[in-house]
Design a protein around this motif. Structure first.
Motif, PDB file in Angstrom:
ATOM      1  N   GLY A 166      39.798 -24.761 -62.446  1.00  0.00           N
ATOM      2  CA  GLY A 166      40.322 -26.016 -61.918  1.00  0.00           C
ATOM      3  C   GLY A 166      40.413 -26.038 -60.422  1.00  0.00           C
ATOM      4  N   SER A 167      40.713 -27.200 -59.898  1.00  0.00           N
ATOM      5  CA  SER A 167      40.919 -27.328 -58.459  1.00  0.00           C
ATOM      6  C   SER A 167      42.015 -28.365 -58.212  1.00  0.00           C
ATOM      7  CB  SER A 167      39.619 -27.743 -57.780  1.00  0.00           C
ATOM      8  OG  SER A 167      39.235 -29.025 -58.219  1.00  0.00           O
ATOM      9  N   TYR A 168      42.638 -28.235 -57.095  1.00  0.00           N
ATOM     10  CA  TYR A 168      43.757 -29.111 -56.775  1.00  0.00           C
ATOM     11  C   TYR A 168      43.608 -29.567 -55.331  1.00  0.00           C
ATOM     12  CZ  TYR A 168      48.589 -30.309 -55.523  1.00  0.00           C
ATOM     13  OH  TYR A 168      49.703 -30.927 -55.059  1.00  0.00           O
ATOM     14  N   VAL A 169      43.691 -30.878 -55.136  1.00  0.00           N
ATOM     15  CA  VAL A 169      43.583 -31.434 -53.789  1.00  0.00           C
ATOM     16  C   VAL A 169      44.824 -32.292 -53.537  1.00  0.00           C
ATOM     17  CG1 VAL A 169      42.255 -32.927 -52.247  1.00  0.00           C
ATOM     18  CG2 VAL A 169      41.078 -31.487 -53.904  1.00  0.00           C
ATOM     19  N   SER A 170      45.426 -32.059 -52.430  1.00  0.00           N
ATOM     20  CA  SER A 170      46.616 -32.824 -52.099  1.00  0.00           C
ATOM     21  C   SER A 170      46.500 -33.335 -50.670  1.00  0.00           C
ATOM     22  CB  SER A 170      47.847 -31.920 -52.229  1.00  0.00           C
ATOM     23  OG  SER A 170      49.008 -32.635 -51.851  1.00  0.00           O
ATOM     24  N   SER A 171      46.870 -34.576 -50.434  1.00  0.00           N
ATOM     25  CA  SER A 171      46.891 -35.086 -49.061  1.00  0.00           C
ATOM     26  C   SER A 171      48.160 -35.912 -48.858  1.00  0.00           C
ATOM     27  CB  SER A 171      45.633 -35.911 -48.781  1.00  0.00           C
ATOM     28  OG  SER A 171      45.402 -36.837 -49.803  1.00  0.00           O
ATOM     29  N   PHE A 172      48.680 -35.748 -47.693  1.00  0.00           N
ATOM     30  CA  PHE A 172      49.965 -36.373 -47.401  1.00  0.00           C
ATOM     31  C   PHE A 172      49.888 -37.018 -46.013  1.00  0.00           C
ATOM     32  CE2 PHE A 172      54.117 -35.898 -45.291  1.00  0.00           C
ATOM     33  CZ  PHE A 172      54.904 -36.656 -46.134  1.00  0.00           C
ATOM     34  N   GLY A 173      50.385 -38.215 -45.875  1.00  0.00           N
ATOM     35  CA  GLY A 173      50.384 -38.885 -44.581  1.00  0.00           C
ATOM     36  C   GLY A 173      51.700 -39.609 -44.353  1.00  0.00           C
ATOM     37  N   ASP A 174      52.238 -39.452 -43.176  1.00  0.00           N
ATOM     38  CA  ASP A 174      53.493 -40.125 -42.836  1.00  0.00           C
ATOM     39  C   ASP A 174      53.275 -40.791 -41.486  1.00  0.00           C
ATOM     40  OD1 ASP A 174      56.026 -41.017 -42.723  1.00  0.00           O
ATOM     41  OD2 ASP A 174      56.949 -39.068 -42.282  1.00  0.00           O
ATOM     42  N   SER A 175      53.148 -42.119 -41.486  1.00  0.00           N
ATOM     43  CA  SER A 175      52.776 -42.817 -40.269  1.00  0.00           C
ATOM     44  C   SER A 175      53.902 -43.732 -39.820  1.00  0.00           C
ATOM     45  CB  SER A 175      51.499 -43.631 -40.535  1.00  0.00           C
ATOM     46  OG  SER A 175      51.262 -44.512 -39.477  1.00  0.00           O
ATOM     47  N   GLN A 176      53.964 -43.968 -38.510  1.00  0.00           N
ATOM     48  CA  GLN A 176      55.011 -44.845 -37.985  1.00  0.00           C
ATOM     49  C   GLN A 176      54.738 -46.306 -38.323  1.00  0.00           C
ATOM     50  OE1 GLN A 176      55.389 -43.939 -33.828  1.00  0.00           O
ATOM     51  NE2 GLN A 176      56.771 -42.209 -34.218  1.00  0.00           N
ATOM     52  N   ASN A 177      53.466 -46.639 -38.625  1.00  0.00           N
ATOM     53  CA  ASN A 177      53.183 -48.031 -39.006  1.00  0.00           C
ATOM     54  C   ASN A 177      53.225 -48.207 -40.527  1.00  0.00           C
ATOM     55  OD1 ASN A 177      50.909 -46.771 -39.787  1.00  0.00           O
ATOM     56  ND2 ASN A 177      49.481 -47.968 -38.532  1.00  0.00           N
ATOM     57  N   ASP A 178      53.922 -47.306 -41.179  1.00  0.00           N
ATOM     58  CA  ASP A 178      54.148 -47.356 -42.633  1.00  0.00           C
ATOM     59  C   ASP A 178      52.902 -47.127 -43.471  1.00  0.00           C
ATOM     60  OD1 ASP A 178      56.827 -47.701 -42.438  1.00  0.00           O
ATOM     61  OD2 ASP A 178      56.684 -49.898 -42.309  1.00  0.00           O
ATOM     62  N   PHE A 179      51.890 -46.586 -42.854  1.00  0.00           N
ATOM     63  CA  PHE A 179      50.705 -46.221 -43.660  1.00  0.00           C
ATOM     64  C   PHE A 179      50.948 -44.805 -44.207  1.00  0.00           C
ATOM     65  CE2 PHE A 179      46.440 -45.082 -44.793  1.00  0.00           C
ATOM     66  CZ  PHE A 179      45.849 -46.291 -45.147  1.00  0.00           C
ATOM     67  N   ASN A 180      51.847 -44.733 -45.133  1.00  0.00           N
ATOM     68  CA  ASN A 180      52.196 -43.434 -45.717  1.00  0.00           C
ATOM     69  C   ASN A 180      51.433 -43.238 -47.023  1.00  0.00           C
ATOM     70  OD1 ASN A 180      54.079 -43.288 -43.653  1.00  0.00           O
ATOM     71  ND2 ASN A 180      55.636 -44.312 -44.922  1.00  0.00           N
TER      72      ASN A 180
END
Lengths: 707, 159
Positions: free
Chosen positions: A22-36
């Motif tokens: 298996g494989s696991y991909v995770s991405s996380f974003g925390d933006s000041q313009n609420d593009f989280n």
């Protein structure tokens, strides 16, 4: 789901029957313009024999692009053999170079054109068939629909798809026929209605692929605007052109450039180490040409192999018979052609030839009772020569004939070779170990190659030479393979590493030289008497004996201050000087009277020939030095604690080198001392080999049968 | 969700016990033909290499793959190079491969199905597969010098 997965995982762990990865991909974003965003995707692949499965879980809340999704996102079960593939679940296929079907799942742009359905495909080397049925749901963003958000799609296209593909291969061509039918459910937000659209696509595509260099030979030249540079450039060297194309295969390179850039590109190539090779001339496809040549080569190789096997079979089946038959018919042929050699009348014939004088009576006796008239006559013609030596000397006739067959009036030098060759070789090698090895090498040749006269005789010579080396190595030098043997040491043993002993060896070698050159001159004296008369013998040979011995008697005291011969035989120095000088001068006068002033020029050569024998000691010391050096290296490494293996390796290789050099160096020099220094003193040669009348049978014998 | 994550974690654990791939995977060769992975594995160990034209390290690595493929060809070793370029870049893939003249076969996987199936994530991805489908070695990314390690692994499998 859990009830299925847990047993599968458990058993796969235990028995490894089911392979899971298996494989696991995770991405996380925390933006000041609420593009989280917080994307997590886990892919699990499972295989069990011909079955495989794929499951993708997603936990995207919110995703970077697209709709929120938590839970199972994709799944598929495949069954695949070498020829058949069946897929059920989410399919991603690629047909017609992507022009007919191109299903992708690219999350970075939120594009998923996958089909949920089934696929069946049959695949063989020549053709393949694929059929696909499924439903495609594609999400898009549109401002025409309510809740428009460019990040989250709000509009879905729903298609039912039926498709088929048939492809077949024709050499370099892969041809594909496609058929696809879709029933689209298009939702129109403005009218809030769903329209059904049907599409049908029939397609054909063909892919041509061939060898990289599969262009015709004529395309390498003859262009007005294009230049082709072909040659060799190391594959490690990077090379590219901005305006043009580079094709490489190993170290071969072909650069296609516009004529205007050609010079500059060529300069760059040359600086990179390019070596120009003219492209082959001619016409037609290169790969076809190569294929033809390779095919021809293969055919020829097969033919060679088949012919070789055929020959071997013939040799096994008929070889022996052919050798015997050849000998028999050769004898018959010679017998049949005999009348042509005779003076023949109706009732009688005359036959003449040479026989050794001592065999004349035997011949006469054996022919008694037959009505023959035998006459023995002497002739002025030069008779053929049959060498007659004892069995031990016979092998050395090989060396004699290698130089020249003696004239019938000359002494046969084979006996001299028999005496001198093993002596010189033995003294040069002077080692018990090497002597032993040479003896067995000679013995091997003499026994293994008995059918070959040359190899048999050479084997016998090496065997004698080896024995001589063994003898001198045991009795005089007490050494084996370069190692001193203390238990063989005695007062008169010589040490090749001792300067005094080496000095003695050099002197002794010189004495051997003096003896040999003198012996050669004495034999020459005898031959001159036989071939001419006593006067010639004195002028041509005795003169040189007097020059040699007289010179050696008076020159050393006169030049170096010490006597060479007189002091050793108790002769007064003054007497020795005057006797020597007298002998030298008389000899010189005699030689000049026979050979002219040239004799004056030749005087030094007779002394040089004696000195030449000093090489016996020199080569002996050199071989010993070499063996000693290798042994020393091996011992140093062996005892220094490094490893016994390199020490053994050095020892074995070193001994082989000494053994080989000894055989070649001492073997050739032992012969050279005879051929060059001694033979010219008495031996002219030029005789004709005696060929016995009749045919000497080797493989057959003749039996007379009277009926 | 926690339960699913647990199952996934368990699945990862099982990787260490059993790493095999399906040997009859069908691959799209650059010339349009479909070839089974078995064709390579039947001759010997095979290195599956995933690359793309936009991946610089992949291209650097391919030079070494070509040498390795030539060096150990007689031992049955093969390199199967799979480009994951999208359909729009396929012509560039063909052009690149043609200009380099690599000896190994080049395949395409534009919808990344094989790439996903073999758990590829980072480019380049290399998977050394033994004749029975066992994954002998797997490596992500390329740094100069990695090729030596790769050669050691190949030699290990060839023993």
């Amino acid at each position: 789901m859990r009830a299925i997965l847990i047993p599968i995982l458990f058993y796969s762990t235990l028995y490894s029957q089911i392979n899971l990865s298996g494989s696991y991909v995770s991405s996380f974003g925390d933006s000041q313009n609420d593009f989280n965003y917080f994307d997590n995707r886990i892919n699990i692949n499972g295989d069990w024999n011909n079955w495989s499965s794929w499951i993708e879980f997603e936990h995207s809340n919110p995703p970077e692009l697209g709709r929120r999704n938590i839970g199972l996102r994709k799944f598929r079960i495949d069954y695949s053999t070498n020829n058949i593939t069946v897929k059920l679940g989410d399919l991603y296929e690629f047909w017609g170079n992507g022009l007919v079907l191109n299903m992708v799942d690219d999350q970075s742009i939120d594009l998923d054109t996958g089909i949920r359905g089934g696929l069946f495909s049959y695949f063989s080397d020549g053709f393949s068939v694929e059929m696909l049925v499924g439903n495609q749901k594609t999400w898009r963003s549109t401002s025409q629909a309510p809740d428009f958000d460019e990040r989250i799609p709000n509009y879905q296209i729903n298609n039912n798809i039926y498709a088929g593909k048939f492809s077949f291969n024709m050499n370099s061509l892969v041809n594909e026929f496609h058929f696809m039918k879709t029933k689209d459910n298009h939702y129109l937000p403005i009218t809030k209605k769903t329209n059904q659209l049907d599409h049908q696509i029939y397609g054909f595509n063909s892919i041509f692929a061939n060898q990289i260099f599969d262009i015709n030979l004529e395309y390498f030249s003859g262009f007005k605007s294009l230049n082709v540079l072909t040659g060799i450039l190391s594959s490690n060297t990077e090379f590219s052109v901005v305006n043009g194309e580079v094709i490489r295969d190993d170290d071969m390179i072909a650069v296609f450039v516009p004529v205007g850039d050609s010079e500059e590109v060529e300069q760059r190539l040359i600086k990179s180490g390019f070596k120009s090779v003219d492209p082959p001339s001619g016409e037609g496809s290169i790969s076809k040409g190569i294929s033809t040549l390779e095919s021809d080569l293969q055919n020829l190789e097969s033919e060679i192999e088949a012919t070789g096997l055929e020959l071997e079979a013939l040799s096994n089946r008929h070889g022996q018979w052919l050798v015997v038959a050849e000998e028999h018919f050769a004898a018959q042929s010679e017998k049949s052609s005999l009348p042509l050699k005779l003076a023949l009348s109706k009732n009688a014939f005359v036959l003449d030839g040479w026989i050794p004088v001592k065999e004349a009576d035997d011949l006469k006796n054996s022919l008694e009772g037959i009505n023959l008239d035998i006459q023995f006559e002497s002739s002025d013609a030069i008779p053929p020569v049959k060498l007659d030596n004892p069995k031990a000397v016979k092998p050395f006739e090989f060396f004699t004939k290698l130089y020249s067959t003696p004239d019938h009036r000359e002494l046969d030098p084979s006996a001299l070779l028999f005496f001198g060759y093993p002596l010189f070789f033995g003294l040069m090698i002077g080692d018990l170990g090497y002597g032993f090895c040479y003896f067995f090498l000679g013995h091997f040749l003499a026994t293994k190659y008995k059918h070959s006269d040359e190899l048999y005789q050479l084997g016998q010579i090496i065997r004698m030479a080896g024995f001589s080396a063994f003898f001198f190595g045991t009795v005089i030098f007490a050494e084996a393979f370069g190692f001193a043997l203390p238990f063989l040491q005695h007062d008169f043993a010589l040490d090749k590493g001792n300067a005094d002993d080496v000095g003695f060896m050099l002197l002794a070698s010189g004495a051997i030289g003096l003896f040999y050159v003198t012996l050669g001159l004495v034999m020459g004296f005898y031959n001159a008497m036989n071939m001419h008369d006593i006067k010639h013998a004195i002028q041509e040979k005795l003169s040189w004996i007097m020059i040699l011995w007289g010179g050696l008697s008076f020159i050393p005291p006169w030049l170096f201050g010490s006597s060479l011969i007189g002091s050793r035989i108790g002769l007064d120095e003054e007497i020795e000087f005057w006797i020597g000088l007298s002998g030298f001068l008389i000899g010189l006068v005699l030689a000049v009277s026979a050979e002219g002033v040239v004799a004056l020029v030749e005087v030094p050569s007779v002394f040089v020939q004696v000195i030449s024998y000093v090489r016996i000691a020199a080569l002996g010391v050199a071989d010993y030095g070499l063996a000693h050096a290798f042994n020393g290296m091996a011992m140093d490494i062996g005892f220094s604690g490094v490893s016994i293996i390199p020490a053994l390796l050095i020892f074995v290789v070193g001994q082989l080198v000494v053994f080989t050099l000894g055989l070649i160096g001492s073997g050739i020099n032992s012969l050279r001392l005879q051929y060059v220094e001694c033979f010219p003193k008495f031996f002219i040669g030029g005789g004709t080999d005696y060929t016995p009348f009749g045919y000497t049978r080797k493989y057959t014998h003749e039996t007379e049968t009277t009926v | 969700m926690v339960k699913y994550l647990f199952l996934a974690f368990y699945a990862f654990l099982s990787i260490s016990y059993s790493q095999k791939i399906q040997t009859n995977l069908k691959l799209h060769r650059i010339d349009g033909r479909k070839i089974s992975l078995n064709q390579y594995l039947s001759k010997g160990p095979t290195l599956i290499n995933f690359w793309a034209t936009w991946c610089g390290p992949c291209k650097k690595e391919m030079l070494h793959l070509d040498k390795l493929a030539s060096t150990y060809k007689d031992d049955g070793f093969s390199v199967v190079s799979i480009s994951i370029d999208t359909q729009r870049s396929l012509s560039e893939v063909k052009r690149y491969v043609r200009s380099k003249g690599y000896k190994f076969d080049v395949f395409i996987d534009p919808n990344q199905q094989i790439f996903k199936k073999l758990n590829g994530n980072i480019m380049p991805t290399n998977i050394l597969v033994d004749t029975d489908g066992t994954v002998a070695w797997m490596h992500y990314g390329y740094m100069p010098g990695d090729e030596k390690n790769m050669e050691q692994e190949i030699l290990q499998v060839l023993k």
